[in-house]
Design a protein around this motif. Structure first.
Motif, short mmCIF file in Angstrom:
data_model
loop_
_atom_site.label_atom_id
_atom_site.label_comp_id
_atom_site.label_asym_id
_atom_site.label_seq_id
_atom_site.Cartn_x
_atom_site.Cartn_y
_atom_site.Cartn_z
N ASP A 1 0.85 -1.18 0.00
CA ASP A 1 0.00 0.00 0.00
C ASP A 1 0.89 1.24 0.00
O ASP A 1 2.08 1.19 0.35
CB ASP A 1 -0.89 -0.01 1.24
N ARG A 2 0.32 2.35 -0.42
CA ARG A 2 1.04 3.61 -0.35
C ARG A 2 0.35 4.49 0.69
O ARG A 2 -0.86 4.72 0.59
CB ARG A 2 1.04 4.32 -1.70
N PRO A 3 1.08 4.96 1.69
CA PRO A 3 0.43 5.68 2.78
C PRO A 3 -0.21 7.00 2.38
O PRO A 3 -1.18 7.44 3.00
CB PRO A 3 1.56 5.90 3.79
N GLU A 4 0.30 7.66 1.36
CA GLU A 4 -0.26 8.94 0.94
C GLU A 4 -0.03 9.14 -0.55
O GLU A 4 0.81 8.46 -1.16
CB GLU A 4 0.36 10.09 1.72
N ASN A 5 -0.77 10.07 -1.15
CA ASN A 5 -0.63 10.34 -2.57
C ASN A 5 0.76 10.86 -2.89
O ASN A 5 1.36 11.59 -2.10
CB ASN A 5 -1.67 11.37 -3.03
N GLY A 6 1.26 10.46 -4.03
CA GLY A 6 2.56 10.91 -4.48
C GLY A 6 2.69 10.66 -5.97
O GLY A 6 1.70 10.45 -6.66
N VAL A 7 3.90 10.65 -6.45
CA VAL A 7 4.16 10.44 -7.87
C VAL A 7 4.42 8.96 -8.12
O VAL A 7 5.25 8.35 -7.45
CB VAL A 7 5.36 11.28 -8.35
N GLN A 8 3.71 8.39 -9.11
CA GLN A 8 3.93 6.99 -9.47
C GLN A 8 5.15 6.89 -10.39
O GLN A 8 5.02 6.58 -11.57
CB GLN A 8 2.69 6.43 -10.18
N ASP A 9 6.32 7.15 -9.84
CA ASP A 9 7.52 7.17 -10.67
C ASP A 9 8.42 5.99 -10.34
O ASP A 9 8.09 5.12 -9.53
CB ASP A 9 8.26 8.50 -10.51
N SER A 10 9.60 5.97 -10.97
CA SER A 10 10.51 4.85 -10.78
C SER A 10 11.05 4.79 -9.35
O SER A 10 11.32 3.70 -8.83
CB SER A 10 11.67 4.94 -11.78
#
Length: 334
Positions: free
Chosen positions: A221-230
């Motif tokens: 899971d990702r705890p907060e929104n961010g950039v879906q980058d490498s």
């Protein structure tokens, strides 16, 4: 005594300004017809439209959009808000939106979510931005509510422009199963319980339809929104690999995440001839130039951008848009 000599000039011609009247004269039509064609406000014959456009091109005529906006209270300017300008899918959205916009007298500017604060929406409103197209991951009630307060039309995927990816996700899971994979992990690019995370819900549905489990230890899971980058792809892969859970394939959120996840596999010494198979939830043509090529779901970003822009145009004319569905495809490299 030298007397001054006065001459009268056509000011428009003297400074090189081309007027609508000049376009009408060259095209052999009325000024009103030129207005109908350039503003796309009334239907004219194809032959007349071509004559007007040809005449405008020959004279290098450009309408004064600033003056027009003062009268119509419309700037012809639309903003596409996306998660990241690095994401190839967002560039596809922009390409499709811009194509539809130019045909109807609009331009589109792309902005990244991390640069758009709520007070900046007020700035967009003061510039009379006509519309805000929201990419997935930017669905936020505060953004849409504030934009509405400033009279900015907001268009998002889901109501009239719908992306159907369920069949493509099922095809992806079935393909992985056919290759012998049952333990399929998922690396999320957004909080899995957030409003913008469709990929995780589609993954779970496809797994369950094929009788496979989705254990918590195989989900990052990702705890907060961010950039879906490498960079996030590397970190998400690290989290999963460090947990020592057994899996033989994983599905990641985006192309850039896939590149990061593969980089982390290589750095940990995983043999790429017997690699963990990486599939991509939102795949673009970027991965066609990678080795190995990766399977994944193509959600047709350019078509989505086109539909969103066309929906905005219809809504601004106070009409009800039609529902249009984009059927995603599963891409399996040969």
């Amino acid at each position: 005594m030298i007397r001054p000599v006065f001459a009268l000039y056509d000011c428009n011609r003297e400074i090189g300004m081309v007027t609508r009247k000049m376009v009408a004269e060259r095209a052999g039509v009325s000024e009103a017809t030129v207005s109908y064609v350039l503003n796309n406000t009334k239907k004219v014959t194809d032959e007349v439209r071509k004559r007007v456009i040809r005449a405008a091109g020959e004279l290098n005529y450009h309408p004064d959009r600033i003056a027009r906006s003062l009268v119509s209270r419309s700037s012809g300017h639309v903003v596409l808000l996306v998660e990241s300008m690095k994401d190839p899918y967002c560039l596809q959205l922009l390409s499709g939106a811009q194509r539809a916009a130019m045909k109807n007298g609009y331009i589109v500017t792309m902005m990244a979510r991390d640069s758009l604060q709520i007070d900046l929406i007020a700035e967009l409103g003061s510039r009379r931005v006509d519309g805000l197209l929201l990419g997935e991951g930017c669905l936020d009630e505060q953004i849409t509510g504030t934009a509405g307060d400033y009279g900015i039309e907001v268009v998002t995927p889901g109501t009239y422009t719908r992306i159907e990816s369920g069949k493509a996700y099922c095809a992806m899971v079935e393909d992985l199963m056919a290759r012998g994979h049952r333990k399929i992990a998922f690396l999320s690019g957004r909080p899995i319980n957030g409003p913008g995370e469709r990929c995780y819900r589609l993954y779970r549905s496809a797994m369950e339809q094929n009788g496979l489990e989705c254990p918590e230890e195989l989900t990052v899971d990702r705890p907060e929104n961010g950039v879906q980058d490498s960079a996030w792809g590397e970190k998400a892969a690290d989290i999963l690999l460090s947990g020592h859970a057994y899996f033989t394939a994983w599905i990641v959120g985006s192309d850039l995440m896939a590149m990061g996840a593969l980089k982390r596999l290589r750095s940990r010494g995983y043999p790429m001839d017997r690699k963990i198979i990486t599939a991509v939830g939102s795949r673009t043509g970027l991965l066609d130039y990678m080795e190995p090529q990766l399977p994944g779901v193509d959600e047709k970003g350019e078509l989505c951008g086109k539909y969103l822009m066309e929906e905005l145009i219809v809504r601004r004319s106070n009409k009800e848009p039609e529902v249009r569905v984009i059927e995603a495809d599963y891409i399996r490299p040969q």
